[in-house]
Motif scaffolding. Structure first.
Motif, PDB file in Angstrom:
ATOM      1  N   GLU A   1       4.510 -11.928 -95.111  1.00  0.00           N
ATOM      2  CA  GLU A   1       5.778 -12.163 -94.421  1.00  0.00           C
ATOM      3  C   GLU A   1       5.605 -13.145 -93.271  1.00  0.00           C
ATOM      4  OE1 GLU A   1       8.839 -11.324 -95.210  1.00  0.00           O
ATOM      5  OE2 GLU A   1       8.010 -10.429 -97.037  1.00  0.00           O
ATOM      6  N   GLY A   2       4.470 -13.012 -92.568  1.00  0.00           N
ATOM      7  CA  GLY A   2       4.209 -13.925 -91.460  1.00  0.00           C
ATOM      8  C   GLY A   2       4.099 -15.368 -91.919  1.00  0.00           C
TER       9      GLY A   2
ATOM     10  N   THR B   1       3.507 -18.848-101.224  1.00  0.00           N
ATOM     11  CA  THR B   1       2.667 -18.026-100.351  1.00  0.00           C
ATOM     12  C   THR B   1       1.643 -17.239-101.167  1.00  0.00           C
ATOM     13  OG1 THR B   1       4.500 -17.802 -98.785  1.00  0.00           O
ATOM     14  CG2 THR B   1       2.681 -16.235 -98.576  1.00  0.00           C
TER      15      THR B   1
ATOM     16  N   SER C   1       7.915 -21.299 -93.513  1.00  0.00           N
ATOM     17  CA  SER C   1       9.127 -21.482 -94.334  1.00  0.00           C
ATOM     18  C   SER C   1       8.784 -21.710 -95.800  1.00  0.00           C
ATOM     19  CB  SER C   1       9.970 -22.656 -93.803  1.00  0.00           C
ATOM     20  OG  SER C   1      10.372 -22.427 -92.477  1.00  0.00           O
ATOM     21  N   TRP C   2       7.815 -20.924 -96.297  1.00  0.00           N
ATOM     22  CA  TRP C   2       7.383 -21.018 -97.691  1.00  0.00           C
ATOM     23  C   TRP C   2       8.125 -20.010 -98.552  1.00  0.00           C
ATOM     24  CZ3 TRP C   2       1.268 -21.360 -97.769  1.00  0.00           C
ATOM     25  CH2 TRP C   2       0.885 -22.602 -97.215  1.00  0.00           C
ATOM     26  N   THR C   3       8.173 -20.286 -99.839  1.00  0.00           N
ATOM     27  CA  THR C   3       8.741 -19.341-100.798  1.00  0.00           C
ATOM     28  C   THR C   3       7.707 -18.258-101.110  1.00  0.00           C
ATOM     29  OG1 THR C   3       7.911 -20.589-102.699  1.00  0.00           O
ATOM     30  CG2 THR C   3      10.111 -21.174-101.851  1.00  0.00           C
ATOM     31  N   ASP C   4       8.150 -17.177-101.748  1.00  0.00           N
ATOM     32  CA  ASP C   4       7.230 -16.114-102.153  1.00  0.00           C
ATOM     33  C   ASP C   4       6.140 -16.656-103.071  1.00  0.00           C
ATOM     34  OD1 ASP C   4       8.803 -14.397-100.751  1.00  0.00           O
ATOM     35  OD2 ASP C   4       9.720 -13.410-102.478  1.00  0.00           O
TER      36      ASP C   4
ATOM     37  N   LYS D   1       5.415 -16.688 -94.704  1.00  0.00           N
ATOM     38  CA  LYS D   1       6.725 -17.165 -95.169  1.00  0.00           C
ATOM     39  C   LYS D   1       7.653 -17.500 -93.999  1.00  0.00           C
ATOM     40  CE  LYS D   1       7.206 -13.593 -97.964  1.00  0.00           C
ATOM     41  NZ  LYS D   1       7.797 -12.657 -98.954  1.00  0.00           N
ATOM     42  N   THR D   2       7.575 -16.681 -92.940  1.00  0.00           N
ATOM     43  CA  THR D   2       8.434 -16.912 -91.777  1.00  0.00           C
ATOM     44  C   THR D   2       7.974 -18.131 -90.986  1.00  0.00           C
ATOM     45  OG1 THR D   2       8.906 -14.551 -91.573  1.00  0.00           O
ATOM     46  CG2 THR D   2       9.290 -15.922 -89.626  1.00  0.00           C
ATOM     47  N   LYS D   3       6.669 -18.202 -90.735  1.00  0.00           N
ATOM     48  CA  LYS D   3       6.133 -19.266 -89.877  1.00  0.00           C
ATOM     49  C   LYS D   3       6.176 -20.625 -90.569  1.00  0.00           C
ATOM     50  CE  LYS D   3       3.707 -20.580 -86.164  1.00  0.00           C
ATOM     51  NZ  LYS D   3       4.119 -20.387 -84.769  1.00  0.00           N
TER      52      LYS D   3
END
Length: 240
Positions: free
Chosen positions: A197-198, A210, A204-207, A200-202
């Motif tokens: 989650e970190g 990541t 701005s990547w997709t699942d 993806k948030t930091k």
């Protein structure tokens, strides 16, 4: 009459342009010759400096690093060959070859625990331990220079600089791509680990992006997973 004057003016303009061009070429040639002359004088002075401070260059790691910077600025490579003038004068070509061998040995021995990524300070400590107390210790600058020599041989060893200027030595068989380096930088900022989650948030990547990047590093042993943590944490032993 007017036409003749016009032709004459064109000819004069062309002559002036050709003269200016010739002067420009002469000026550039003179500058180039002066630069060659100055570099030659620098190299001569550098040889005298090296002879005078030979002992300090060989024994003092910090002094040796400063000397290397001076050499690089004027295009002199005292480490290129042990049979060159510089190699015979200083013996540093052989010195960095030996350090390079010790770097390779240390990286191979620790690859199982760090996945082929190790902080340059940790690697320097390991190299000095392998060298023993009877010889001069090496500095991180020495290790970095030795790794650069290895990289020139396409050995797969290289120095990687992270966002906060921390340097790590990479010796993984496969090349690290841009996404892998993003993860390393993020882990360095986060005390050595990341979470899905970190990331993806930091970043701005997709699942999918990541998971692909993290799983690739897990499979190579570069990252470890702590499944007891909630959420799972992905640790990079080479940088914490």
């Amino acid at each position: 009459m007017t036409r003749r004057r016009g032709i004459a003016a064109i000819k004069q303009k062309k002559q002036r342009k050709e003269k200016a061009s010739a002067l420009g070429r002469k000026s550039k040639e003179e500058v180039a010759q002066e630069m060659v002359k100055q570099i030659g004088l620098f190299k001569t002075s550098l040889e005298g400096f090296a002879k005078k401070y030979r002992r300090d260059i060989k024994k003092n790691a910090e002094f040796r690093a400063d000397f290397q910077v001076m050499c690089n600025k004027i295009g002199v490579d005292p480490l290129a060959s042990n049979n060159s003038f510089w190699g015979k004068l200083l013996g540093v070509g052989n010195f960095y070859f030996k350090v390079g061998v010790q770097v390779v040995e240390a990286c191979i021995l620790t690859r199982g625990s760090n996945g082929g990524i190790i902080a340059i300070e940790d690697l320097t400590a390991l190299v000095n331990k392998r060298r023993g107390s009877q010889v001069q210790p090496v500095s991180s600058a020495d290790v970095e220079e030795a790794v650069k020599r290895l990289n020139a041989l396409e050995s797969g060893y290289k120095v990687l600089k992270l966002n906060n200027d921390k340097k790590v030595i990479v010796s993984v068989p496969q090349e690290l791509n841009a996404d892998h380096q993003f993860l390393l930088n993020l882990a360095e900022e986060n005390k050595g680990f990341v979470t899905m989650e970190g990331v993806k948030t930091k970043l701005s990547w997709t699942d999918a992006r990541t998971e692909a990047a993290i799983n690739q590093l897990l499979s190579r042993g570069v990252a470890w997973i702590d499944q007891q943590a909630q959420p799972s944490q992905y640790w990079f032993p080479g940088i914490f």
